[in-house]
Write an enzyme that holds these catalytic residues in place. Structure first.
Site, PDB file in Angstrom:
ATOM      1  N   HIS A  74       5.393 -30.619  11.703  1.00 34.11           N
ATOM      2  CA  HIS A  74       5.006 -29.389  11.002  1.00 34.11           C
ATOM      3  C   HIS A  74       3.966 -29.671   9.921  1.00 34.11           C
ATOM      4  O   HIS A  74       3.030 -28.902   9.735  1.00 34.11           O
ATOM      5  CB  HIS A  74       6.239 -28.710  10.414  1.00 34.11           C
ATOM      6  CG  HIS A  74       7.245 -28.313  11.449  1.00 34.11           C
ATOM      7  ND1 HIS A  74       6.911 -27.551  12.544  1.00 34.11           N
ATOM      8  CD2 HIS A  74       8.563 -28.603  11.567  1.00 34.11           C
ATOM      9  CE1 HIS A  74       7.986 -27.367  13.289  1.00 34.11           C
ATOM     10  NE2 HIS A  74       8.996 -27.997  12.727  1.00 34.11           N
ATOM     11  N   THR A 125       2.872  -1.227   8.709  1.00 35.75           N
ATOM     12  CA  THR A 125       3.263  -2.157   9.769  1.00 35.75           C
ATOM     13  C   THR A 125       3.475  -3.578   9.273  1.00 35.75           C
ATOM     14  O   THR A 125       4.100  -4.388   9.962  1.00 35.75           O
ATOM     15  CB  THR A 125       2.162  -2.231  10.841  1.00 35.75           C
ATOM     16  OG1 THR A 125       0.951  -2.660  10.197  1.00 35.75           O
ATOM     17  CG2 THR A 125       1.947  -0.877  11.517  1.00 35.75           C
ATOM     18  N   CYS A 146       3.201  -3.130   3.944  1.00 35.41           N
ATOM     19  CA  CYS A 146       2.420  -1.930   4.235  1.00 35.41           C
ATOM     20  C   CYS A 146       3.153  -1.200   5.365  1.00 35.41           C
ATOM     21  O   CYS A 146       4.316  -1.513   5.627  1.00 35.41           O
ATOM     22  CB  CYS A 146       0.958  -2.262   4.578  1.00 35.41           C
ATOM     23  SG  CYS A 146       0.667  -3.132   6.128  1.00 35.41           S
ATOM     24  N   ILE A 151       0.986  -5.454   9.177  1.00 32.38           N
ATOM     25  CA  ILE A 151      -0.100  -6.185   9.855  1.00 32.38           C
ATOM     26  C   ILE A 151      -1.342  -6.271   8.959  1.00 32.38           C
ATOM     27  O   ILE A 151      -1.857  -7.366   8.699  1.00 32.38           O
ATOM     28  CB  ILE A 151      -0.449  -5.514  11.200  1.00 32.38           C
ATOM     29  CG1 ILE A 151       0.739  -5.599  12.162  1.00 32.38           C
ATOM     30  CG2 ILE A 151      -1.667  -6.201  11.830  1.00 32.38           C
ATOM     31  CD1 ILE A 151       0.569  -4.773  13.443  1.00 32.38           C
ATOM     32  N   HIS A 164       8.991 -24.062   9.352  1.00 33.54           N
ATOM     33  CA  HIS A 164       7.929 -24.605  10.200  1.00 33.54           C
ATOM     34  C   HIS A 164       6.523 -24.431   9.647  1.00 33.54           C
ATOM     35  O   HIS A 164       5.674 -25.297   9.831  1.00 33.54           O
ATOM     36  CB  HIS A 164       7.968 -23.954  11.598  1.00 33.54           C
ATOM     37  CG  HIS A 164       9.160 -24.342  12.397  1.00 33.54           C
ATOM     38  ND1 HIS A 164       9.292 -24.032  13.741  1.00 33.54           N
ATOM     39  CD2 HIS A 164      10.299 -25.002  12.061  1.00 33.54           C
ATOM     40  CE1 HIS A 164      10.449 -24.488  14.188  1.00 33.54           C
ATOM     41  NE2 HIS A 164      11.085 -25.078  13.192  1.00 33.54           N
ATOM     42  N   ASP A 184       0.857  -1.182   0.000  1.00 32.20           N
ATOM     43  CA  ASP A 184       0.000   0.000   0.000  1.00 32.20           C
ATOM     44  C   ASP A 184       0.895   1.235   0.000  1.00 32.20           C
ATOM     45  O   ASP A 184       2.130   1.141  -0.065  1.00 32.20           O
ATOM     46  CB  ASP A 184      -1.039  -0.042   1.142  1.00 32.20           C
ATOM     47  CG  ASP A 184      -0.456   0.300   2.511  1.00 32.20           C
ATOM     48  OD1 ASP A 184       0.774   0.525   2.624  1.00 32.20           O
ATOM     49  OD2 ASP A 184      -1.237   0.340   3.477  1.00 32.20           O
TER      50      ASP A 184
HETATM   51  C1  RB5 Z   1      -1.639   3.047   6.086  1.00 31.58           C
HETATM   52  O1  RB5 Z   1      -1.597   4.300   6.636  1.00 31.58           O
HETATM   53  C2  RB5 Z   1      -1.438   1.987   7.164  1.00 31.58           C
HETATM   54  O2  RB5 Z   1      -2.580   1.878   7.916  1.00 31.58           O
HETATM   55  C3  RB5 Z   1      -1.099   0.664   6.526  1.00 31.58           C
HETATM   56  O3  RB5 Z   1       0.030   0.808   5.736  1.00 31.58           O
HETATM   57  C4  RB5 Z   1      -0.807  -0.475   7.463  1.00 31.58           C
HETATM   58  O4  RB5 Z   1       0.098  -0.141   8.437  1.00 31.58           O
HETATM   59  C5  RB5 Z   1      -1.980  -1.189   7.985  1.00 31.58           C
HETATM   60  O5  RB5 Z   1      -1.874  -2.239   8.624  1.00 31.58           O
END
Ligand code: RB5
Length: 148
Positions: A134, A67, A65, A69, A98, A8
């Site tokens: 595994h 994070t 992205c 996450i 694993h 992103d």
């Molecule tokens: C974008 O601002 C941010 O929310 C995205 O890159 C990411 O960290 C979401 O998990």
């Protein structure tokens, strides 16, 4: 290898560096976007990249992205995907050994680009251990998505 990559806006420049590195190493890279720093929604990119992996058009996928996450959560919603979010090379090695991960996620706001490059190399160069315990756990994991 055939590698699908996606990010992103939070990881645009980072993805460009990873793509350049992979291409310079001879990999065939499909860039699923985004293609600028303009805001996009990470689920769109994650699903596009993950679909290349489940269809076999790519051997593996790498998503990024801010994070790592959100984009890893989204990739893991696609049936057949095991996307490991890694912040160091040990995690990258172990998610292959694993978990037999077929996608890697990283966070551009969490780890620097040089470490990210090392993580990519660790991920791509490590085979699944094929260890009995595994294999059993991965079968249980994948059975969950077949249940619904
Ligand atoms: C974008 O601002 C941010 O929310 C995205 O890159 C990411 O960290 C979401 O998990």
């Amino acid at each position: 290898m055939k590698i699908a990559i996606g990010c992103d806006h939070g990881a645009f420049e980072y993805k460009e560096e990873i793509r350049n590195m992979l291409e310079s190493e001879g990999h065939i890279v499909t860039d699923c976007g985004c293609y600028s720093s303009e805001a996009v929604d990470y689920p769109d990119i994650a699903v596009k990249t993950a679909n290349m992996v489940v269809s076999g058009e790519a051997d593996t996928g790498i998503v990024m992205c801010g994070t790592g996450i959100g984009i890893s959560m989204a990739a893991n919603k696609v049936k057949g995907i095991r996307c490991g979010l890694c912040t160091d090379t040990t995690m990258a090695r172990l998610t292959r050994e694993h978990n037999d991960a077929n996608m890697l996620a990283m966070g551009a706001r969490i780890i620097g680009i040089e470490l990210a490059k090392d993580i990519v190399h660790a991920y791509l160069s490590t085979p699944f251990s094929n260890g009995e315990r595994h294999v059993k756990r991965i079968e249980k994991l994948m059975a969950e998505e077949k249940a619904d």
